[in-house]
Design an enzyme around this catalytic site. Structure first.
Site: not given
Ligand SMILES: Cc1ncc(C[n+]2csc(CCOP(=O)(O)OP(=O)(O)O)c2C)c(N)n1
Ligand SMILES: [Mg+2]
Lengths: 321, 346
Positions: A58, A125
């Site tokens: 990321e 999540h």
């Protein structure tokens, strides 16, 4: 034909790719596979070489987008889940957000964050990261609540010269449908009156707008008229529209799916209390998720975040004050 | 994997090399002189914030600046005064940033070595170590998307910076994307006070390249000839399409971490060892030995550089500094997205 919130996001990216040769998409599994949620379905095929799978990095993905933006491109990066943007956080807040201010060179990147809770997703999540990004100067943070906004605001995000954090709510991906792709939209920076009312203002954004609308519907049958303000973007935050609504209703409940400490609801409360104290007939209230990580089990998850039920209770409370 | 072993052999084109070497030496001399000037200003209390010098690293740094050309990208770090100058950064950029002049590229918004000109391929480092490499990747990636080839991007990193996640992510991504990235690792034996034994456990930093599938080169960072040759070779490999290149230089930081740091933790044995040689002295001796310059010429150069540094400082000291009432307190380029409350106080 009907189109979902998720399809609108896909369509917006297709249009951006078609209309602007500077646009490309970079992210995990976004290529031939079409993304974890299929938000880039078939785009790699339609736009060869411009929708590219990245390694699971990321920091390097966002850093790459920043470099490409410096070089005149308009990258869109997809974080597989908003939660994982934590690993690229440094590039967002220290590199992208400071670039224009430091050097006068703008940083037109769009970072898509599939955000928010869905049943069974658990602590890693489900997160809502809008407040943490909005805290940093130099970023635009969008939180679309409708299919129309998902489509138009994403197109606008790509066109904006500054880094945009695009928080797309995973719960809305499939639940929300419109008849067709919208032709026109309000510009980012303007909040929307999602429903008019004169007794209480509920300020919400993203998925919570729909919970608030359900509450407004429910309380209407009891003779209470609730006005629902959809912030659309949390940064910029359209204080004027919120204030004008509170001026009409005299009461404020601010709802956010994110955690309670600080954050968007606290910001709205602070602004209304600070600049519109005299407009209030009752102390302003807010409702957020519980101050724990997001739980996995549906029983716990449903109790963790605000829902139409808990919002209705909170709304009745404010009305009694 | 290409393992280029440093050699001081100047090669066949002696006169070209001599010119290159002389040019490099002059940039090194200017960088050292400027660094010394900043150190003096710091001690005199004339500089706000820290001062970070490249003393002992000029040979490596200048080689990077010289190997790159217009259109290339360079992400220098804190010890790259020489490389910046050779790459084309005006001397005034450094002085203006250190003294906070509003005429400088950072206009008092950022200071010291946090400066650059992104549009001209000179990236303004953020402090966070390792973070610039991915940005270089991005520019190289963008060029490729537009079918522009022959571009190289160089990024500096220290021995300490190689321990960051950013470093790992970015070099791995560069390898996956086969980008023309040249990573210049200056192993100066310390990261602030931390010796390399507390930083990594591999035999040599260059071994990391194997794991990433990246070509590597090692060089004696105290030897200008070797640096010019090895860095030049790495840049050439990247330019020719051989993917990322990693250069690991061995040298010693010949100053504190910053000018606030007396660096009494540096092992005296290291200072006495070959790694502790001063690359500027070594280069000067080489120039004299080869007869490429005589002592008088070097002296003239030295006073020329002192004059340049003095002139730049004198100029900048007469320049305006930021005024909080004139400052445009806004962080977005899109005016219409600014919140009213962020606007200039009335
Ligand atoms: C991510 C990060 N952590 C910590 C620091 C603080 N810091 C600045 S320089 C430095 C040491 C760097 O050592 P090295 O990478 O070997 O470079 P050198 O200073 O030796 O040139 C540290 C710890 C930082 N800038 N960035
Ligand atoms: Mg070091």
């Amino acid at each position: 034909m009907s189109i979902t919130y998720l399809e609108a996001i896909r369509e917006a990216q297709a249009r951006a790719l078609a209309e602007d040769p500077r646009v490309f998409i970079y992210g995990q599994d976004v290529g031939a596979f079409g993304g974890a949620f299929k938000a880039t379905k078939n785009l790699a095929e339609e736009f060869p070489g411009r929708v590219i799978d990245s390694p699971i990095s990321e920091d390097a993905i966002i850093g790459l987008a920043i470099g490409a933006a410096i070089d005149g491109m308009r990258p869109i990066v997809e974080m597989q889940f908003a939660d994982f943007s934590a690993v690229g956080f440094n590039q967002v807040i220290n590199q992208a957000a400071t670039l224009y201010w430091r050097t006068r060179v703008p940083c037109p990147i769009t970072i898509r964050l599939p955000a928010g809770g869905t049943s069974g997703s658990g602590p890693f999540h489900s997160q809502n990261m809008e407040a943490i990004y909005a805290h940093y100067p130099g970023l635009v943070v969008m939180t679309p609540a409708t299919v129309e906004d998902a489509y138009h605001m994403l197109l606008e995000a790509v066109a904006i010269d500054d880094p945009v954090i695009f928080c797309e709510h995973k719960y809305l991906y499939y639940h929300l449908k419109a008849d067709k792709l919208p032709g026109d939209a309000m510009p980012t920076g303007k909040a929307r009156i999602a429903r008019e009312g004169r007794d209480l203002t509920i300020v919400a954004y993203s998925a919570m707008v729909h919970e608030a609308l359900a509450v407004a519907e429910e309380l209407a049958s009891e003779g209470t008229e609730i006005e629902v303000v959809d912030l659309r973007s949390v940064k910029p935050l359209d204080t004027d529209t919120v204030m004008a609504s509170v001026a009409r209703t005299g009461r404020l409940l601010c709802v956010g799916e994110a955690w309670p400490w600080g954050g968007v609801t606290a910001e709205v409360m602070a602004r209304v209390a600070g600049e519109g104290f005299g407009l209030l007939d009752a102390p302003p209230q807010r409702l957020n998720a519980k101050d724990t990580p997001v739980p996995y089990h549906p029983n716990l998850w449903a109790a963790h975040r605000p829902t139409a039920r808990s919002i209705a209770t909170a709304a009745r409370n404010v009305l009694r004050l | 994997m290409v393992q280029t072993v440093a050699s001081t052999k100047a090669g066949a084109l002696v006169s070209t090399f001599r010119d290159e070497y002389t040019k490099a030496f002059r940039w090194m001399l200017l960088a050292r002189t400027l660094d010394d000037k900043f150190a003096g200003l710091y001690r005199a209390g004339k500089i706000h914030g820290g001062v970070f010098l490249g003393r002992g690293q000029e040979a490596l740094s200048v080689s990077v600046g010289l190997a790159l050309r217009k259109g290339d990208v360079f992400a220098p770090l804190i010890r790259d005064q020489a490389g910046r100058l050779a790459f084309g950064e005006p001397i005034l950029d450094a002085v203006r940033t250190y003294l906070g002049s509003t005429l400088g590229p950072m206009r008092g918004r950022d200071g010291n070595i946090h400066r650059g000109r992104p549009r001209e391929g000179l990236l303004p480092m953020i402090s966070h170590l390792g973070a610039m490499i991915a940005v270089v990747n991005g520019i190289l990636f963008a060029r490729r998307l537009r079918n522009i080839s022959g571009v190289v991007g160089a990024a500096s990193i220290g021995d300490g910076g190689t321990s960051t996640g950013s470093f790992h992510e970015a070099i791995n991504l560069a390898a996956v994307e086969k980008l023309p990235l040249v990573l210049i690792v200056a192993n100066n034996q310390y990261a602030y006070s931390t010796p390399t034994s507390r930083q990594f456990a591999c035999r040599d930093l260059v071994d990391k390249a194997i794991g990433y599938g990246v070509d590597s080169h090692t060089v004696d960072g105290t030897d200008l000839s070797a640096c010019l040759e090895v860095v030049g070779e790495a840049v050439k490999c990247a330019r020719e399409g051989h993917g990322p290149q990693m250069v690991v230089a061995r040298l010693l930081r010949l100053c504190g971490h910053g000018e606030h740091d007396v660096a009494d933790y540096v092992d005296p044995e290291l200072k006495q060892s070959p790694v502790g040689r001063d690359c500027l002295k070594v280069a000067e001796e080489h120039l004299l030995q080869q007869g490429w310059a005589d002592a008088r010429t070097v002296e003239l150069w030295r006073s020329e550089m002192v004059q340049k540094a003095e002139d730049a400082v004198a100029t900048v000291q007469r320049e305006p500094v930021p005024d909080p009432y004139e400052e445009d307190w806004r962080a977005l380029s899109s005016q219409r997205l600014l919140e009213a409350r962020e606007e200039r106080p009335g």
